[in-house]
Design a protein around this motif. Structure first.
Motif, PDB file in Angstrom:
ATOM      1  N   TYR A 252       0.778  -1.241   0.154  1.00 41.62           N
ATOM      2  CA  TYR A 252       0.023  -0.146   0.048  1.00 41.62           C
ATOM      3  C   TYR A 252       0.790   1.304   0.060  1.00 41.62           C
ATOM      4  O   TYR A 252       0.411   2.327  -0.577  1.00 41.62           O
ATOM      5  N   VAL A 253       2.072   1.240   0.674  1.00 43.92           N
ATOM      6  CA  VAL A 253       2.742   2.421   0.731  1.00 43.92           C
ATOM      7  C   VAL A 253       3.720   2.668  -0.120  1.00 43.92           C
ATOM      8  O   VAL A 253       3.879   3.779  -0.842  1.00 43.92           O
ATOM      9  N   GLU A 254       4.648   1.211  -0.568  1.00 36.43           N
ATOM     10  CA  GLU A 254       5.837   1.670  -1.407  1.00 36.43           C
ATOM     11  C   GLU A 254       5.148   1.149  -2.774  1.00 36.43           C
ATOM     12  O   GLU A 254       5.823   1.326  -3.832  1.00 36.43           O
ATOM     13  N   GLY A 255       3.829   0.708  -2.933  1.00 38.33           N
ATOM     14  CA  GLY A 255       3.284   0.583  -4.214  1.00 38.33           C
ATOM     15  C   GLY A 255       3.816  -0.655  -5.386  1.00 38.33           C
ATOM     16  O   GLY A 255       3.624  -0.665  -6.388  1.00 38.33           O
ATOM     17  N   MET A 256       4.413  -1.613  -4.246  1.00 40.43           N
ATOM     18  CA  MET A 256       4.848  -2.719  -4.954  1.00 40.43           C
ATOM     19  C   MET A 256       3.547  -3.843  -5.462  1.00 40.43           C
ATOM     20  O   MET A 256       2.404  -3.735  -5.106  1.00 40.43           O
ATOM     21  N   THR A 257       3.787  -4.484  -6.467  1.00 39.53           N
ATOM     22  CA  THR A 257       2.899  -5.391  -6.877  1.00 39.53           C
ATOM     23  C   THR A 257       2.755  -6.787  -5.861  1.00 39.53           C
ATOM     24  O   THR A 257       3.452  -6.848  -5.310  1.00 39.53           O
ATOM     25  N   GLN A 258       1.593  -7.474  -5.995  1.00 36.23           N
ATOM     26  CA  GLN A 258       1.585  -8.602  -5.223  1.00 36.23           C
ATOM     27  C   GLN A 258       2.644  -9.593  -5.372  1.00 36.23           C
ATOM     28  O   GLN A 258       3.311 -10.026  -4.567  1.00 36.23           O
ATOM     29  N   GLU A 259       3.174  -9.876  -6.543  1.00 37.45           N
ATOM     30  CA  GLU A 259       4.192 -10.612  -6.870  1.00 37.45           C
ATOM     31  C   GLU A 259       5.502  -9.914  -6.401  1.00 37.45           C
ATOM     32  O   GLU A 259       6.240 -10.931  -6.149  1.00 37.45           O
ATOM     33  N   GLN A 260       5.503  -8.768  -6.344  1.00 35.36           N
ATOM     34  CA  GLN A 260       6.959  -8.156  -6.002  1.00 35.36           C
ATOM     35  C   GLN A 260       7.092  -8.376  -4.499  1.00 35.36           C
ATOM     36  O   GLN A 260       8.049  -8.598  -3.855  1.00 35.36           O
ATOM     37  N   VAL A 261       5.881  -8.330  -3.722  1.00 39.07           N
ATOM     38  CA  VAL A 261       5.690  -8.424  -2.201  1.00 39.07           C
ATOM     39  C   VAL A 261       6.264  -9.737  -2.025  1.00 39.07           C
ATOM     40  O   VAL A 261       6.866  -9.935  -1.062  1.00 39.07           O
ATOM     41  N   ALA A 262       5.408 -10.626  -2.627  1.00 35.95           N
ATOM     42  CA  ALA A 262       5.709 -12.119  -2.493  1.00 35.95           C
ATOM     43  C   ALA A 262       7.328 -12.466  -2.575  1.00 35.95           C
ATOM     44  O   ALA A 262       7.832 -13.068  -1.659  1.00 35.95           O
ATOM     45  N   HIS A 263       7.838 -11.950  -3.650  1.00 39.41           N
ATOM     46  CA  HIS A 263       9.492 -12.124  -3.987  1.00 39.41           C
ATOM     47  C   HIS A 263      10.454 -11.647  -2.669  1.00 39.41           C
ATOM     48  O   HIS A 263      11.082 -11.982  -2.205  1.00 39.41           O
ATOM     49  N   ASN A 264       9.787 -10.365  -2.570  1.00 39.47           N
ATOM     50  CA  ASN A 264      10.526  -9.584  -1.332  1.00 39.47           C
ATOM     51  C   ASN A 264      10.562 -10.359  -0.188  1.00 39.47           C
ATOM     52  O   ASN A 264      11.565 -10.490   0.671  1.00 39.47           O
ATOM     53  N   LEU A 265       9.431 -10.951   0.384  1.00 40.64           N
ATOM     54  CA  LEU A 265       9.263 -11.659   1.606  1.00 40.64           C
ATOM     55  C   LEU A 265       9.321 -13.062   1.688  1.00 40.64           C
ATOM     56  O   LEU A 265       9.578 -13.702   2.455  1.00 40.64           O
ATOM     57  N   GLY A 266       9.758 -13.501   0.367  1.00 40.90           N
ATOM     58  CA  GLY A 266       9.954 -14.990   0.222  1.00 40.90           C
ATOM     59  C   GLY A 266       8.845 -15.971   0.585  1.00 40.90           C
ATOM     60  O   GLY A 266       8.887 -16.905   1.135  1.00 40.90           O
ATOM     61  N   ILE A 267       7.710 -15.423   0.208  1.00 46.02           N
ATOM     62  CA  ILE A 267       6.606 -16.346   0.501  1.00 46.02           C
ATOM     63  C   ILE A 267       5.494 -16.426  -0.926  1.00 46.02           C
ATOM     64  O   ILE A 267       5.784 -15.712  -1.938  1.00 46.02           O
ATOM     65  N   SER A 268       4.472 -17.038  -1.000  1.00 53.35           N
ATOM     66  CA  SER A 268       3.871 -17.133  -2.303  1.00 53.35           C
ATOM     67  C   SER A 268       2.838 -15.876  -2.337  1.00 53.35           C
ATOM     68  O   SER A 268       2.617 -15.347  -1.377  1.00 53.35           O
ATOM     69  N   ARG A 269       2.399 -15.767  -3.536  1.00 53.82           N
ATOM     70  CA  ARG A 269       1.511 -14.579  -3.916  1.00 53.82           C
ATOM     71  C   ARG A 269       0.095 -14.912  -3.055  1.00 53.82           C
ATOM     72  O   ARG A 269      -0.457 -13.929  -2.730  1.00 53.82           O
ATOM     73  N   LEU A 270      -0.092 -16.402  -3.043  1.00 52.22           N
ATOM     74  CA  LEU A 270      -1.523 -16.474  -2.218  1.00 52.22           C
ATOM     75  C   LEU A 270      -1.356 -16.266  -0.822  1.00 52.22           C
ATOM     76  O   LEU A 270      -2.280 -15.530  -0.159  1.00 52.22           O
ATOM     77  N   LYS A 271      -0.170 -16.414  -0.304  1.00 55.78           N
ATOM     78  CA  LYS A 271       0.070 -15.759   1.145  1.00 55.78           C
ATOM     79  C   LYS A 271      -0.035 -14.329   1.226  1.00 55.78           C
ATOM     80  O   LYS A 271      -0.549 -14.087   1.997  1.00 55.78           O
ATOM     81  N   VAL A 272       0.479 -13.885   0.399  1.00 58.88           N
ATOM     82  CA  VAL A 272       0.558 -12.315   0.327  1.00 58.88           C
ATOM     83  C   VAL A 272      -1.049 -11.792   0.166  1.00 58.88           C
ATOM     84  O   VAL A 272      -1.591 -10.827   1.049  1.00 58.88           O
ATOM     85  N   LEU A 273      -1.860 -12.413  -0.447  1.00 61.05           N
ATOM     86  CA  LEU A 273      -3.566 -12.097  -0.611  1.00 61.05           C
ATOM     87  C   LEU A 273      -4.053 -12.234   0.720  1.00 61.05           C
ATOM     88  O   LEU A 273      -4.867 -11.491   1.208  1.00 61.05           O
TER      89      LEU A 273
END
Length: 347
Positions: free
Chosen positions: A44-65
């Motif tokens: 929400y703040v840095e404006g990353m996509t869900q895919e980018q968040v998942a990569h940054n945190l080392g988790i799946s996109r489903l987990k991000v959702l």
């Protein structure tokens, strides 16, 4: 003997394990909270996509959702609509209900000068029309300052078989304010076929108008106007400031006579009363333009007009044409809400 020596060793070991488990659980929960916050911050703040968040945190996109959904459910993240946007949305919805519209678009104007209003309303009309352009589309077009501004803000789109139909005649002298020039500009921009009423918008007498409408070409054009997919038009008032009088298309004495007869505005150069009825007047009997009531058969009729001076004409135009979409400015929208509501039949 010291009392502690008599305590059950198994029980003590059990208590120690429980304490360590609680500590781990508390630590895990704290880490999870931090993890959710990091996830929300990145998205929400840095404006990353869900895919980018998942990569940054080392988790799946489903987990991000799931984490993002949890932050919203728990109230950690709250979605707030900008107050200005919220007020515009509320005004649009109020206008839709009050005027029986399917859609209202309300735009801000920095001042209430005619040129400024025409520019912002025209820009909004251009965005709407550009989005509608598609293969085989037929567009009926009127005239006015807002539509002239609209032509300057169009976005190019490739479309085969696009057809433009001018809904009114023109002037015998070349002019940037020629009523038929808007249709020509639209057709030229999209490189489409154009059908025009090749006659002055006002002919000298009623008999000539009747004779021209009896011609096969004009009859066909009138039928073509009935079958367009979209009709985009503006309206004018009957004050001395109205373009139709300032440009000399009609004379000031015509304006006075029309006002005395109950006209509140013109729709496609047909003068209408406050209920949207075309008044019985000599000017209306010599006009070479499509009767606005014909547009009631068109699937999508849009009026793009603004300014407080025109609110009576806008309301009358909606009634005359059956238009269910309006593009206008904030001041006009608020003034329209002060007029009686428009009663619509269900369709």
């Amino acid at each position: 003997m010291d009392r502690i020596a008599w305590q059950n060793p198994k029980r003590e070991r059990s208590r120690a394990v429980t304490a360590r488990t609680k500590s781990k659980r508390t630590s895990f929960q704290a880490n999870q909270e931090e993890f959710k916050l990091r996830c929300a911050w990145l998205y929400y703040v840095e404006g990353m996509t869900q895919e980018q968040v998942a990569h940054n945190l080392g988790i799946s996109r489903l987990k991000v959702l799931r984490l993002l959904a949890a932050t919203r459910d728990e109230g950690t993240v709250q979605v707030i609509i900008n107050s200005q946007a919220q007020s515009f949305l509320a005004l649009q919805r109020a206008l839709e209900k009050h005027l029986g519209l399917y859609e209202a678009v309300v735009v801000p104007a920095s001042d209430q000068g005619e040129a400024t209003i025409a520019s912002v309303v025209g820009y909004a009309a251009a965005r709407f029309l550009s989005d509608q352009v598609s293969d085989g589309l037929s567009v009926g077009i009127g005239w006015g300052g807002s539509l002239q501004a609209c032509m300057r803000a169009l976005t190019w789109r490739e479309a085969e078989g696009l057809t433009v139909v001018s809904l009114l005649g023109g002037l015998t002298r070349a002019s940037a304010y020629n009523p038929s020039s808007v249709a020509w500009r639209l057709a030229d921009f999209y490189q489409s076929e154009l059908y025009q009423i090749t006659a002055p918008v006002f002919v000298p007498d009623e008999g000539l108008a009747e004779a021209l409408w009896a011609q096969e070409d004009f009859r066909q054009l009138r039928e073509r106007a009935r079958s367009v997919d979209i009709a985009l038009l503006s309206v004018g008032d009957v004050s001395t400031q109205a373009s139709i009088f300032r440009r000399g298309i009609l004379q000031p004495e015509d304006g006075k006579s029309l006002r005395d007869a109950g006209a509140v505005g013109d729709v496609l150069c047909h003068f209408v009363d406050q209920t949207g009825v075309v008044i019985d007047h000599p000017v209306n009997r010599r006009v070479m333009a499509i009767d606005p009531t014909v547009l009631r058969q068109v699937p999508k009729v849009v009026i793009a007009s603004g300014g407080v001076r025109k609110v009576q004409a806008i309301r009358a135009g909606l009634l005359a044409t059956g238009a269910r979409m309006l593009i206008t400015d904030v001041a006009a929208a608020n003034a329209l809400l002060e007029l009686p509501p428009v009663e619509r039949t269900r369709s």
